[in-house]
Design a protein around this motif. Structure first.
Motif, short mmCIF file in Angstrom:
data_model
loop_
_atom_site.label_atom_id
_atom_site.label_comp_id
_atom_site.label_asym_id
_atom_site.label_seq_id
_atom_site.Cartn_x
_atom_site.Cartn_y
_atom_site.Cartn_z
N HIS A 63 1.07 -1.14 -0.18
CA HIS A 63 -0.07 -0.01 0.01
C HIS A 63 0.99 1.22 0.12
O HIS A 63 0.59 2.11 -0.65
CB HIS A 63 -0.96 0.07 1.33
CG HIS A 63 -2.16 -0.95 1.20
ND1 HIS A 63 -2.99 -0.59 0.26
CD2 HIS A 63 -2.35 -2.27 1.49
CE1 HIS A 63 -4.04 -1.51 0.40
NE2 HIS A 63 -3.65 -2.33 1.10
N LYS A 162 -4.06 6.24 -7.40
CA LYS A 162 -5.21 6.12 -6.70
C LYS A 162 -5.67 7.30 -6.08
O LYS A 162 -5.55 7.75 -4.91
CB LYS A 162 -5.10 5.09 -5.58
CG LYS A 162 -6.44 4.54 -4.80
CD LYS A 162 -6.13 3.43 -3.90
CE LYS A 162 -7.11 3.11 -3.09
NZ LYS A 162 -8.21 2.62 -3.84
N TYR A 166 -13.21 9.76 -6.64
CA TYR A 166 -13.91 8.61 -7.02
C TYR A 166 -15.42 8.67 -7.48
O TYR A 166 -15.93 7.60 -7.53
CB TYR A 166 -13.80 7.61 -5.92
CG TYR A 166 -12.52 6.41 -6.03
CD1 TYR A 166 -11.38 6.82 -6.52
CD2 TYR A 166 -12.81 5.43 -5.59
CE1 TYR A 166 -10.50 5.97 -6.82
CE2 TYR A 166 -11.90 4.23 -6.12
CZ TYR A 166 -10.81 4.59 -6.59
OH TYR A 166 -9.65 3.72 -6.67
N ASN A 169 -16.05 5.99 -10.33
CA ASN A 169 -16.34 5.09 -9.69
C ASN A 169 -17.32 4.72 -9.15
O ASN A 169 -18.13 3.71 -9.16
CB ASN A 169 -15.28 4.61 -8.82
CG ASN A 169 -13.85 4.98 -9.25
OD1 ASN A 169 -13.57 5.67 -10.09
ND2 ASN A 169 -12.94 3.98 -9.18
N PRO A 197 -14.84 -1.02 -10.21
CA PRO A 197 -14.35 0.29 -9.65
C PRO A 197 -13.62 0.23 -8.23
O PRO A 197 -13.07 1.22 -7.94
CB PRO A 197 -15.74 0.93 -9.33
CG PRO A 197 -16.71 0.34 -10.53
CD PRO A 197 -15.85 -1.35 -10.61
N GLN A 198 -13.62 -0.60 -7.66
CA GLN A 198 -12.84 -0.61 -6.29
C GLN A 198 -12.13 -1.93 -6.03
O GLN A 198 -11.86 -2.19 -5.13
CB GLN A 198 -13.80 -0.48 -5.02
CG GLN A 198 -14.63 0.65 -5.26
CD GLN A 198 -15.58 0.66 -3.94
OE1 GLN A 198 -16.60 -0.08 -3.85
NE2 GLN A 198 -15.41 1.68 -2.88
N SER A 199 -11.88 -2.85 -7.15
CA SER A 199 -11.28 -4.10 -7.01
C SER A 199 -10.58 -4.48 -8.37
O SER A 199 -10.69 -3.88 -9.25
CB SER A 199 -12.22 -5.32 -6.89
OG SER A 199 -13.45 -4.83 -6.39
N SER A 200 -9.51 -5.47 -8.28
CA SER A 200 -8.87 -5.92 -9.47
C SER A 200 -9.74 -7.35 -9.79
O SER A 200 -10.32 -7.87 -9.02
CB SER A 200 -7.45 -6.59 -9.04
OG SER A 200 -6.82 -5.14 -8.21
N LEU A 219 -5.29 0.40 -11.53
CA LEU A 219 -4.34 0.15 -10.31
C LEU A 219 -3.54 -1.13 -10.05
O LEU A 219 -4.30 -1.93 -10.33
CB LEU A 219 -5.06 0.51 -9.19
CG LEU A 219 -5.69 1.79 -8.81
CD1 LEU A 219 -6.29 1.95 -7.32
CD2 LEU A 219 -4.69 3.00 -8.85
N THR A 222 -3.07 -4.55 -4.49
CA THR A 222 -2.44 -5.02 -3.26
C THR A 222 -2.64 -6.32 -2.90
O THR A 222 -1.82 -7.33 -2.76
CB THR A 222 -2.19 -4.38 -2.06
OG1 THR A 222 -3.59 -4.28 -1.47
CG2 THR A 222 -1.88 -2.88 -2.40
N LEU A 257 -10.99 -8.82 -6.47
CA LEU A 257 -10.09 -8.74 -5.33
C LEU A 257 -9.96 -7.50 -4.65
O LEU A 257 -9.66 -6.40 -5.49
CB LEU A 257 -8.73 -9.34 -5.62
CG LEU A 257 -8.61 -10.64 -6.55
CD1 LEU A 257 -7.30 -10.98 -6.79
CD2 LEU A 257 -9.23 -11.68 -5.44
N SER A 258 -10.08 -7.25 -3.56
CA SER A 258 -9.74 -6.03 -2.86
C SER A 258 -9.45 -5.99 -1.57
O SER A 258 -9.64 -7.24 -0.71
CB SER A 258 -11.03 -4.95 -2.93
OG SER A 258 -12.24 -5.42 -2.38
N1 PLP Z 1 -8.63 -1.13 -8.43
C1 PLP Z 1 -9.41 -0.05 -8.29
C2 PLP Z 1 -9.82 1.02 -9.16
C3 PLP Z 1 -9.50 0.08 -6.54
O1 PLP Z 1 -10.19 1.01 -6.03
C4 PLP Z 1 -9.20 -0.90 -5.75
C5 PLP Z 1 -9.12 -0.87 -4.50
O2 PLP Z 1 -9.76 -0.03 -3.67
C6 PLP Z 1 -8.43 -2.11 -6.51
C7 PLP Z 1 -8.23 -1.82 -7.93
C8 PLP Z 1 -7.99 -3.20 -5.55
O3 PLP Z 1 -6.76 -2.61 -4.81
P1 PLP Z 1 -6.55 -3.40 -3.25
O4 PLP Z 1 -6.38 -4.76 -3.54
O5 PLP Z 1 -5.09 -2.83 -3.16
O6 PLP Z 1 -7.49 -3.08 -2.47
#
Ligand code: PLP
Length: 293
Positions: A63, A162, A166, A169, A197-200, A219, A222, A257-258
């Motif tokens: 992170h 990041k 947002y 998103n 929008p918030q995950s891979s 992004l 992690t 994944l998040s």
């Molecule tokens: N992609 C986006 C746009 C995100 O906002 C996030 C996490 O918030 C991720 C991917 C996944 O990242 P992480 O696994 O570090 O939470």
């Protein structure tokens, strides 16, 4: 639980009273950001959200790497990672050890004209039963409106950072809900799988775990990094590469994944049922939950 951080520039020496003295717990309803702060007026800043297990923030180094990378892309002063590491520990210590939680780190460009970053942390106990990890989600694919090679020809759009902006998103998640889905997977305008929008995005095909490569304007996740490290220990092959939209439907398993939700198996894409690998899902979540750093 909110902590205001008196943001020090990278390389600043630790104050005699320790970095702890620069982190102040405030009342949750205490105003700490001015109306002229560029985070409020322009979404001009960066953030990270970390999962917390037994009071222990997860994947801190990954992170912090992404935080520093985002700051560099926005031409913000480099964060003092020594200070943020202490702040992160202080926030983690404030969370109960018997519940899952999260810490959001916000680093803003600061008050207009002041030339000084503002920053704070928000530690929360998850009010979630994490049913996503077993029940899964339906997703729709949505056009992100730009090609997969955005980073090469329009870096000023900040692909890979990041940022605090947002709103798009969140609007995407509302559009997914309007279409009867739980989440969305963005496709590039030329048909490649990007991220949610918030995950891979993670796919399994045979004995290989696949994620879209990160130089396509997405992004670096992690959680995805942790999953690949775990997969290597299990002897599964891993690949980051361009992923065609059609691969979503004929994968042997698909996940979002998040950091806080962890691995969510996908059950439907655009209304079509897909293969769900519940066994690997459970194994992945158990391994992610067993991490303590
Ligand atoms: N992609 C986006 C746009 C995100 O906002 C996030 C996490 O918030 C991720 C991917 C996944 O990242 P992480 O696994 O570090 O939470």
């Amino acid at each position: 639980i909110v902590f205001l951080v008196d943001v020090a520039p990278a390389g600043a020496t630790e104050p005699a009273a320790g970095w702890e003295s620069t982190v102040r717990r405030v009342r949750a309803d205490e105003p700490i950001v001015l109306g002229t702060d560029l985070s409020a007026t322009r979404g001009d800043g960066v953030f990270e959200t970390l999962g917390v297990l037994e009071g222990c923030p997860q994947a801190v180094d990954a992170h912090f790497w992404r935080l520093a990378n985002s700051a560099e892309l926005l031409e913000l002063p480099a964060p003092n990672l020594e200070q943020w590491r202490v702040a992160m520990r202080v926030a983690g210590d404030a969370l109960p050890t018997d519940r899952q939680g999260g810490i959001k780190l916000v680093l803003s460009r600061g008050v207009e004209g002041a030339g000084r970053s503002t920053g704070w942390l928000i530690a929360t106990v998850a009010d979630d039963d994490f049913a996503n990890r077993t029940e899964g989600w339906k997703v729709v694919t949505l056009d992100r409106g730009y090609r997969h090679d955005l980073s090469e020809h329009a870096p000023w759009l900040l692909p890979g950072a990041k940022t605090l902006s947002y709103a798009v998103n969140m609007a995407t998640l509302r559009e997914a809900a309007r279409r009867g889905a739980d989440n969305a997977i963005y496709l590039s305008s030329d048909g490649f799988v990007m991220e949610a929008p918030q995950s891979s995005v993670l796919l399994r095909r045979g004995d290989t775990l696949i994620t879209p490569k990160t130089d396509i304007g997405i992004l670096p996740g992690t959680t995805q990094l942790s999953v690949f490290a775990i997969a290597a220990q299990w002897g599964l092959a891993t690949e980051d590469r361009l992923v065609e939209a059609s691969e979503l439907l004929d994968s042997d398993g698909l996940w979002l994944l998040s950091s806080v939700k962890l691995a969510t198996p996908i059950t439907q894409v655009d209304g079509k049922s897909i293969t769900v690998d519940r066994e690997l899902s459970d194994k992945l979540n158990a391994a992610l939950l067993a991490r303590r750093e």
